[in-house]
Structures are given as C-alpha cells and as structure tokens.
Write a protein that holds these residues in place. Structure first.
Motif, PDB file in Angstrom:
ATOM      1  N   ARG A  44       0.851  -1.191   0.000  1.00  0.00           N
ATOM      2  CA  ARG A  44       0.000   0.000   0.000  1.00  0.00           C
ATOM      3  C   ARG A  44       0.888   1.243   0.000  1.00  0.00           C
ATOM      4  O   ARG A  44       1.756   1.386   0.864  1.00  0.00           O
ATOM      5  N   ILE A  45       0.655   2.129  -0.957  1.00  0.00           N
ATOM      6  CA  ILE A  45       1.408   3.376  -1.058  1.00  0.00           C
ATOM      7  C   ILE A  45       0.481   4.538  -0.712  1.00  0.00           C
ATOM      8  O   ILE A  45      -0.568   4.702  -1.332  1.00  0.00           O
ATOM      9  N   GLU A  46       0.864   5.343   0.273  1.00  0.00           N
ATOM     10  CA  GLU A  46       0.117   6.548   0.627  1.00  0.00           C
ATOM     11  C   GLU A  46       1.045   7.747   0.460  1.00  0.00           C
ATOM     12  O   GLU A  46       2.189   7.708   0.897  1.00  0.00           O
ATOM     13  N   GLY A  47       0.554   8.808  -0.172  1.00  0.00           N
ATOM     14  CA  GLY A  47       1.384   9.978  -0.422  1.00  0.00           C
ATOM     15  C   GLY A  47       1.803  10.051  -1.874  1.00  0.00           C
ATOM     16  O   GLY A  47       1.211   9.416  -2.755  1.00  0.00           O
ATOM     17  N   TRP A  48       2.859  10.812  -2.149  1.00  0.00           N
ATOM     18  CA  TRP A  48       3.307  10.983  -3.533  1.00  0.00           C
ATOM     19  C   TRP A  48       4.765  11.408  -3.551  1.00  0.00           C
ATOM     20  O   TRP A  48       5.320  11.869  -2.554  1.00  0.00           O
ATOM     21  N   THR A  49       5.402  11.220  -4.692  1.00  0.00           N
ATOM     22  CA  THR A  49       6.801  11.588  -4.974  1.00  0.00           C
ATOM     23  C   THR A  49       7.702  11.256  -3.784  1.00  0.00           C
ATOM     24  O   THR A  49       7.892  10.101  -3.464  1.00  0.00           O
ATOM     25  N   ASN A  50       8.278  12.280  -3.124  1.00  0.00           N
ATOM     26  CA  ASN A  50       9.228  12.051  -2.035  1.00  0.00           C
ATOM     27  C   ASN A  50       8.592  12.145  -0.653  1.00  0.00           C
ATOM     28  O   ASN A  50       9.295  12.333   0.347  1.00  0.00           O
ATOM     29  N   TYR A  51       7.271  12.028  -0.582  1.00  0.00           N
ATOM     30  CA  TYR A  51       6.567  12.084   0.700  1.00  0.00           C
ATOM     31  C   TYR A  51       5.581  10.914   0.726  1.00  0.00           C
ATOM     32  O   TYR A  51       4.458  11.022   0.244  1.00  0.00           O
ATOM     33  N   LYS A  52       6.032   9.779   1.273  1.00  0.00           N
ATOM     34  CA  LYS A  52       5.232   8.561   1.206  1.00  0.00           C
ATOM     35  C   LYS A  52       5.259   7.803   2.529  1.00  0.00           C
ATOM     36  O   LYS A  52       6.221   7.887   3.291  1.00  0.00           O
ATOM     37  N   PHE A  53       4.161   7.054   2.764  1.00  0.00           N
ATOM     38  CA  PHE A  53       4.138   6.053   3.820  1.00  0.00           C
ATOM     39  C   PHE A  53       3.796   4.734   3.138  1.00  0.00           C
ATOM     40  O   PHE A  53       2.751   4.624   2.491  1.00  0.00           O
ATOM     41  N   ILE A  54       4.687   3.758   3.269  1.00  0.00           N
ATOM     42  CA  ILE A  54       4.538   2.482   2.554  1.00  0.00           C
ATOM     43  C   ILE A  54       4.287   1.369   3.562  1.00  0.00           C
ATOM     44  O   ILE A  54       5.008   1.246   4.554  1.00  0.00           O
ATOM     45  N   THR A  55       3.246   0.569   3.303  1.00  0.00           N
ATOM     46  CA  THR A  55       2.970  -0.609   4.128  1.00  0.00           C
ATOM     47  C   THR A  55       3.129  -1.849   3.257  1.00  0.00           C
ATOM     48  O   THR A  55       2.499  -1.949   2.200  1.00  0.00           O
ATOM     49  N   PHE A  56       3.980  -2.773   3.691  1.00  0.00           N
ATOM     50  CA  PHE A  56       4.275  -3.986   2.919  1.00  0.00           C
ATOM     51  C   PHE A  56       3.731  -5.184   3.694  1.00  0.00           C
ATOM     52  O   PHE A  56       4.125  -5.418   4.847  1.00  0.00           O
TER      53      PHE A  56
END
Length: 239
Positions: free
Chosen positions: A93-105
C-alpha cells in the motif's frame, strides 16, 4: 434585428450548447487525454477505489516499490522489498506521492507487516515490528524489560515483556522504567495489568500500571505478608 440575424445567433448558440453538453443530452463532455472535461461515473468510481482495491501487476516485471504511485498493489516480486521477503505473493500500500510517502508492505504467507516512511531526504528504512528494544531499569530493579511495536494499518500494537526482580515493601507505585515516546499512547489514559509475582519463595501477584506519560509502575498488594521480590508478564495495548 431581422429574422435572419436572430436565426443566425440561435444557430451559433445551439452549436455551442450541443458541443458543451455532448451527445447524451444531460451530461457534459467527458475529459480525454487531449482535452479537459468532466469525469464519467465509472472513472470517478475507479479513482476513488484506487487506494482500496489492489491492482494486480505483471508477475514477469519486478516493480520498484519506491517508484510506485499511490494505491494498493499485489505481485510476487518487488524491487527494494524488505530483505527477508521471498517471492511469494505480497501486497503493498502506497500513501502519499513523490518524495513524501508512507509504505505498508504485507508479506501475506508469513503474516508479517513492514512499514517505511519517506519524508523528502529522510528515509526510515523498513520497520518490521519484530525487533525488541531493551528498556533501562531504574535503581532498585534488576532483570530486563523489552518493548516492540507491530504495525497494524494506521495503528500499531505495543508489547512490553517484563521479567524483573526487586524488594518492595510499600504498597505505593514504584516507577520501574520510562517508555520512549514511540511506545506511548493517548494522553490521559492508563493501562493496568496483573503480573505473576513472588513474595520470598511463594507465588503471588504484582500490580502494574502504565501511565500515558510513559512511566511503568509496579506495586505490591497491601495484603501481602512480605516484600514483593519479582514480577513477570506481558503488557499489550494499541497506539
């Protein structure tokens, strides 16, 4: 104005109106890749669902997690995935954009969740919630206390393992350790538990209270005939 002039004005107006409304009669022209316009109900549904419906990716391609746009994705192999993950099906799951993200794997077959936050040039790296952190005991206590934080979507579960020794004769609160900020919960709330304890060589219980300010306290039952000498157990709560 003559009739011919009025007719010409109406003809031009009708042409512009038809072009604006489109062929459906009750809808504006839809947006295309070449021209701005209004969004169809199907496109609106897909855009709203993009963040919650997993997109199946081409299994023959190794997609770079760090370059994926916002959304939810399923595949067998990802570039820049956590080191321990194999080629079984995983979800990202990718939340945010470009260089401002929170990633849940989500490593589905192992039942493990990893998180990674990227804020401009600051990259947390993968956090898997399986690493225990040793906490510092206050004077008068020996043994060990460990804590870990396991991500669960937008929240997290904190586990604190307690195995300590002491010599407490009073029934007041005795601060064993102070938790780091990342393990604390909602201000104004406390967590209480009963741990396994000992009075001399006899089994007993030990009271435990964790304040929202981070102080972990152990206390002795007033009815105890002797000093509280040990306490062990696990404290679990959500943050």
């Amino acid at each position: 104005m003559k009739n011919s002039g009025i007719y010409d004005v109406l003809r031009k107006f009708k042409s512009q109106l038809d072009e604006h409304i489109g062929s459906n009669g009750d809808a504006h022209l839809l947006a295309t890749e070449d021209m701005a316009g209004f969004m169809s109900k199907d496109d609106k549904y897909l855009l709203d669902a993009r963040g919650s419906v997993a997109n199946g990716l081409d299994p023959s391609v190794q997609y770079d997690i760090l370059t994926l746009d916002f959304g939810l994705y399923v595949n067998r192999s990802f570039k820049n995935a956590p080191n321990s993950v194999d080629d079984s099906i995983c979800m990202v799951r990718i939340e945010g954009w470009t260089n401002y993200k929170f990633i849940t794997f989500y490593w589905l077959s192992a039942g493990l969740t990893f998180t990674r936050s990227i804020y401009s040039t600051i990259d947390s790296g993968w956090k898997d919630g399986r690493t225990w952190t040793a906490l510092t005991l206050n004077s008068g206590f020996t043994g060990n206390i460990q804590a870990r934080k396991i991500p669960f979507g937008n929240s997290a579960m904190v586990e604190i393992r307690i195995d300590i020794h002491m010599d407490i004769s009073n029934s007041g609160l005795n601060v064993v350790t102070t938790l780091p900020t990342t393990y604390r919960f909602v201000n104004g709330l406390n967590v209480a538990a009963i741990l396994t304890g000992a009075v001399g060589s006899s089994n007993s219980t030990a009271g435990c209270i964790l304040h929202s300010a981070g102080d972990l306290n152990i206390y002795r039952d007033q009815a105890m005939a002797g000093n509280l000498t040990s306490a062990a157990g696990t404290l679990t709560y959500m943050v």
